[in-house]
Design a protein around this motif. Sequence first.
Motif, mmCIF file in Angstrom:
data_model
loop_
_atom_site.group_PDB
_atom_site.id
_atom_site.type_symbol
_atom_site.label_atom_id
_atom_site.label_comp_id
_atom_site.label_asym_id
_atom_site.label_seq_id
_atom_site.Cartn_x
_atom_site.Cartn_y
_atom_site.Cartn_z
ATOM 1 N N THR A 249 44.801 31.775 39.833
ATOM 2 C CA THR A 249 43.565 32.208 40.481
ATOM 3 C C THR A 249 42.684 30.986 40.688
ATOM 4 O O THR A 249 42.472 30.206 39.763
ATOM 5 C CB THR A 249 42.837 33.255 39.615
ATOM 6 N N ARG B 191 43.285 43.412 42.762
ATOM 7 C CA ARG B 191 42.655 42.315 42.039
ATOM 8 C C ARG B 191 42.211 42.764 40.656
ATOM 9 O O ARG B 191 42.007 43.955 40.398
ATOM 10 C CB ARG B 191 41.435 41.790 42.813
ATOM 11 N N ALA C 165 42.625 36.170 44.982
ATOM 12 C CA ALA C 165 42.508 36.643 43.600
ATOM 13 C C ALA C 165 41.146 36.302 43.009
ATOM 14 O O ALA C 165 40.618 37.044 42.183
ATOM 15 C CB ALA C 165 43.625 36.040 42.741
#
Length: 174
Positions: free
Chosen positions: A155, A4, A45
């Motif tokens: 995201t 991430r 994410a």
Amino acid sequence: MLHRDDGVTLQMRSYDRKSRVPHDLAHAVTERELGLSTGVFGCLAAGALFASVQVLEGRLRYDAKERSRRLIAGHARDIAVAEVLSAVVHDAVEHERPTPFAAARAAWGSLREEPFPYEETDVQRATSTLRRLGDAWVHLPAGTGLRFDWPRRLTAAAVPPARPRSRRAPRRVR
């Protein structure tokens, strides 16, 4: 492994032992190719932590559990849509079926009232990409991984905390 932007590295435990292509790969491919930012991988994410995810490296935010809970609860309907669409694409690849446009549209309709927002070419792209990456997965040497990039634009948006309810009695209007 999932790397991430916040420096945290995650590993997903797959419960899918019967399939040639991992179900998690089907999720990632389907969600990316259809632009689903609020599916499983978009939420990961953004900071979600599902039960199948283990933190390998990095430091979680101080509010990681609460943030994860809000993301999952706030995007639950979209996560369910991602689940059914990924399952349809995965099933087509596993059973060497043609592009599952009709099945994807029917799966969408089981959860959403809005018209199916994808063209047949979108579902075709997801299916073709999963076929290609599935073949690569099967032929990977032991101990190596498959690189799969997740676009930042997919995201999930953070879900703000709920406002606490006021305990004051409602005002009377005269």
